[in-house]
Design a protein around this motif. Sequence first.
Motif, PDB file in Angstrom:
ATOM      1  N   ILE A 190      11.527  68.281   1.100  1.00 36.50           N
ATOM      2  CA  ILE A 190      10.740  69.068   2.181  1.00 36.50           C
ATOM      3  C   ILE A 190      10.134  68.154   3.249  1.00 36.50           C
ATOM      4  O   ILE A 190      10.010  68.811   4.456  1.00 36.50           O
ATOM      5  CB  ILE A 190       9.537  69.883   1.499  1.00 36.50           C
ATOM      6  CG1 ILE A 190       9.936  70.891   0.558  1.00 36.50           C
ATOM      7  CG2 ILE A 190       8.524  70.483   2.438  1.00 36.50           C
ATOM      8  CD1 ILE A 190       8.893  71.410  -0.706  1.00 36.50           C
ATOM      9  N   TRP A 191       9.716  67.120   3.099  1.00 35.18           N
ATOM     10  CA  TRP A 191       9.367  66.099   4.233  1.00 35.18           C
ATOM     11  C   TRP A 191      10.643  65.737   5.014  1.00 35.18           C
ATOM     12  O   TRP A 191      10.363  65.903   6.138  1.00 35.18           O
ATOM     13  CB  TRP A 191       8.773  64.912   3.439  1.00 35.18           C
ATOM     14  CG  TRP A 191       8.197  63.987   4.488  1.00 35.18           C
ATOM     15  CD1 TRP A 191       8.858  62.942   5.010  1.00 35.18           C
ATOM     16  CD2 TRP A 191       7.018  64.081   5.304  1.00 35.18           C
ATOM     17  NE1 TRP A 191       8.027  62.248   6.069  1.00 35.18           N
ATOM     18  CE2 TRP A 191       7.014  63.012   6.076  1.00 35.18           C
ATOM     19  CE3 TRP A 191       5.964  65.021   5.419  1.00 35.18           C
ATOM     20  CZ2 TRP A 191       6.006  62.853   6.869  1.00 35.18           C
ATOM     21  CZ3 TRP A 191       4.885  64.781   6.160  1.00 35.18           C
ATOM     22  CH2 TRP A 191       4.798  63.705   6.834  1.00 35.18           C
TER      23      TRP A 191
ATOM     24  N   ASP B   2      12.803  79.666   2.528  1.00 32.49           N
ATOM     25  CA  ASP B   2      12.108  78.917   1.157  1.00 32.49           C
ATOM     26  C   ASP B   2      10.629  78.629   1.416  1.00 32.49           C
ATOM     27  O   ASP B   2       9.892  78.589   0.446  1.00 32.49           O
ATOM     28  CB  ASP B   2      12.890  77.841   0.895  1.00 32.49           C
ATOM     29  CG  ASP B   2      14.351  78.287   0.265  1.00 32.49           C
ATOM     30  OD1 ASP B   2      14.441  79.690   0.001  1.00 32.49           O
ATOM     31  OD2 ASP B   2      15.077  77.644  -0.157  1.00 32.49           O
ATOM     32  N   LEU B   3      10.369  77.701   2.556  1.00 34.98           N
ATOM     33  CA  LEU B   3       8.912  77.400   2.814  1.00 34.98           C
ATOM     34  C   LEU B   3       7.940  78.486   2.859  1.00 34.98           C
ATOM     35  O   LEU B   3       6.634  78.268   2.359  1.00 34.98           O
ATOM     36  CB  LEU B   3       8.843  76.578   3.997  1.00 34.98           C
ATOM     37  CG  LEU B   3       9.876  75.154   4.082  1.00 34.98           C
ATOM     38  CD1 LEU B   3       9.929  74.581   5.340  1.00 34.98           C
ATOM     39  CD2 LEU B   3       9.257  74.308   2.988  1.00 34.98           C
ATOM     40  N   ALA B   4       8.207  79.406   3.496  1.00 35.40           N
ATOM     41  CA  ALA B   4       7.517  80.586   3.971  1.00 35.40           C
ATOM     42  C   ALA B   4       7.170  81.295   2.186  1.00 35.40           C
ATOM     43  O   ALA B   4       5.965  81.688   2.151  1.00 35.40           O
ATOM     44  CB  ALA B   4       8.092  81.805   4.698  1.00 35.40           C
ATOM     45  N   MET B   5       8.223  81.484   1.369  1.00 33.03           N
ATOM     46  CA  MET B   5       8.088  81.931   0.049  1.00 33.03           C
ATOM     47  C   MET B   5       6.904  81.092  -0.859  1.00 33.03           C
ATOM     48  O   MET B   5       6.168  81.450  -1.369  1.00 33.03           O
ATOM     49  CB  MET B   5       9.073  82.012  -0.788  1.00 33.03           C
ATOM     50  CG  MET B   5       9.974  83.391  -0.292  1.00 33.03           C
ATOM     51  SD  MET B   5       9.489  85.052  -0.563  1.00 33.03           S
ATOM     52  CE  MET B   5       9.925  85.011  -2.361  1.00 33.03           C
TER      53      MET B   5
ATOM     54  N   ASP C  95       2.952  74.253   7.120  1.00 33.33           N
ATOM     55  CA  ASP C  95       2.868  72.924   7.977  1.00 33.33           C
ATOM     56  C   ASP C  95       3.304  71.824   7.124  1.00 33.33           C
ATOM     57  O   ASP C  95       2.751  71.391   6.320  1.00 33.33           O
ATOM     58  CB  ASP C  95       1.210  72.618   8.189  1.00 33.33           C
ATOM     59  CG  ASP C  95       0.841  71.441   9.100  1.00 33.33           C
ATOM     60  OD1 ASP C  95       1.945  70.702   9.555  1.00 33.33           O
ATOM     61  OD2 ASP C  95      -0.163  71.055   9.199  1.00 33.33           O
ATOM     62  N   ILE C  96       4.284  71.217   7.586  1.00 34.93           N
ATOM     63  CA  ILE C  96       5.214  70.127   6.944  1.00 34.93           C
ATOM     64  C   ILE C  96       4.367  68.901   6.883  1.00 34.93           C
ATOM     65  O   ILE C  96       4.386  67.953   6.082  1.00 34.93           O
ATOM     66  CB  ILE C  96       6.638  69.992   7.480  1.00 34.93           C
ATOM     67  CG1 ILE C  96       7.286  71.022   7.378  1.00 34.93           C
ATOM     68  CG2 ILE C  96       7.227  68.673   6.968  1.00 34.93           C
ATOM     69  CD1 ILE C  96       7.775  71.495   5.856  1.00 34.93           C
ATOM     70  N   GLU C  97       3.483  68.656   7.792  1.00 34.85           N
ATOM     71  CA  GLU C  97       2.690  67.583   8.102  1.00 34.85           C
ATOM     72  C   GLU C  97       1.452  67.569   7.056  1.00 34.85           C
ATOM     73  O   GLU C  97       0.921  66.283   6.483  1.00 34.85           O
ATOM     74  CB  GLU C  97       1.848  67.425   9.253  1.00 34.85           C
ATOM     75  CG  GLU C  97       2.871  67.372  10.521  1.00 34.85           C
ATOM     76  CD  GLU C  97       3.787  66.067  10.560  1.00 34.85           C
ATOM     77  OE1 GLU C  97       3.329  65.013  10.026  1.00 34.85           O
ATOM     78  OE2 GLU C  97       5.176  66.061  10.608  1.00 34.85           O
ATOM     79  N   SER C  98       0.954  68.722   6.234  1.00 33.07           N
ATOM     80  CA  SER C  98       0.056  68.566   5.350  1.00 33.07           C
ATOM     81  C   SER C  98       0.090  69.900   4.363  1.00 33.07           C
ATOM     82  O   SER C  98      -0.837  70.753   4.512  1.00 33.07           O
ATOM     83  CB  SER C  98      -1.499  68.637   6.195  1.00 33.07           C
ATOM     84  OG  SER C  98      -1.560  69.898   6.842  1.00 33.07           O
ATOM     85  N   TYR C  99       1.070  69.697   3.661  1.00 28.16           N
ATOM     86  CA  TYR C  99       1.515  70.969   2.688  1.00 28.16           C
ATOM     87  C   TYR C  99       1.087  70.454   1.333  1.00 28.16           C
ATOM     88  O   TYR C  99       1.105  69.332   1.054  1.00 28.16           O
ATOM     89  CB  TYR C  99       2.833  71.205   2.665  1.00 28.16           C
ATOM     90  CG  TYR C  99       3.913  70.454   2.012  1.00 28.16           C
ATOM     91  CD1 TYR C  99       4.206  70.207   0.828  1.00 28.16           C
ATOM     92  CD2 TYR C  99       4.502  69.264   3.020  1.00 28.16           C
ATOM     93  CE1 TYR C  99       4.956  69.727   0.177  1.00 28.16           C
ATOM     94  CE2 TYR C  99       5.541  68.485   2.442  1.00 28.16           C
ATOM     95  CZ  TYR C  99       5.765  68.659   1.033  1.00 28.16           C
ATOM     96  OH  TYR C  99       6.669  67.699   0.502  1.00 28.16           O
ATOM     97  N   ASP C 100       0.924  71.360   0.597  1.00 31.72           N
ATOM     98  CA  ASP C 100       1.021  71.220  -0.849  1.00 31.72           C
ATOM     99  C   ASP C 100       1.630  72.061  -1.740  1.00 31.72           C
ATOM    100  O   ASP C 100       1.552  72.969  -1.954  1.00 31.72           O
ATOM    101  CB  ASP C 100      -0.809  71.544  -1.336  1.00 31.72           C
ATOM    102  CG  ASP C 100      -1.264  71.203  -2.736  1.00 31.72           C
ATOM    103  OD1 ASP C 100      -0.674  70.353  -3.185  1.00 31.72           O
ATOM    104  OD2 ASP C 100      -1.747  71.946  -3.211  1.00 31.72           O
ATOM    105  N   LEU C 101       2.656  71.184  -2.543  1.00 33.25           N
ATOM    106  CA  LEU C 101       3.407  71.901  -3.139  1.00 33.25           C
ATOM    107  C   LEU C 101       3.034  71.095  -4.548  1.00 33.25           C
ATOM    108  O   LEU C 101       3.321  70.094  -4.876  1.00 33.25           O
ATOM    109  CB  LEU C 101       5.137  71.297  -3.006  1.00 33.25           C
ATOM    110  CG  LEU C 101       5.919  71.902  -4.069  1.00 33.25           C
ATOM    111  CD1 LEU C 101       6.082  73.287  -3.952  1.00 33.25           C
ATOM    112  CD2 LEU C 101       7.255  71.118  -3.885  1.00 33.25           C
ATOM    113  N   SER C 102       2.417  72.125  -5.632  1.00 40.33           N
ATOM    114  CA  SER C 102       1.598  71.806  -6.753  1.00 40.33           C
ATOM    115  C   SER C 102       2.956  71.159  -7.889  1.00 40.33           C
ATOM    116  O   SER C 102       3.979  71.999  -7.921  1.00 40.33           O
ATOM    117  CB  SER C 102       0.902  72.590  -7.374  1.00 40.33           C
ATOM    118  OG  SER C 102       1.507  73.758  -8.007  1.00 40.33           O
TER     119      SER C 102
END
Length: 171
Positions: free
Chosen positions: A116-117, A125-128, A133-140
């Motif tokens: 992702i980075w 996919d990112l929207a789902m 915001d790629i700079e500060s996202y949280d993918l748990s």
Amino acid sequence: MSELTEEQIADGELRNAAYHEAAHKMVYERFGAAGDAVVWRNESGNPEERAWRGQLRPRTCPEEMRAIALASGFSFPDLPANWKALVGVAGLVAEEILYDGTDDAGVIADALHQRIWDGEASASDLAMMGITDIESYDLSDELVEEATRILCEEWQAVQQEAEYLIEFATK
């Protein structure tokens, strides 16, 4: 070290796209919806783009199917609050399972964070997944762990769908 030919690269990209879209479909259908996974050759001619594209084309929505079932007096399990994110991350998780042959959610989560980075995840996919915001996202890690568990349970169906997509795309 041997270099891959363009055809070998395209074959690998077709396999990745097919498994990616098959995984979206399997997770989507797990929540009571229906959709069609499709892959097609990218005809843009841009060598920087992948040779194959794919998409999940929803026919029904899990929330609508649940509402209809309940209104008609049928029981229908509650949808998890994160069902959209699970559908969104499923394609990337499937690619990692296919690539690394692992079902270790921690390894997969680390790989997905990097992908992702690096800009390797599609906007849809990112929207789902709820990532804006790629700079500060949280993918748990919990989301990746749950998606990995679901896909491992459904892996045979994912493989069958992906192989069908590959066969259909190459006819």
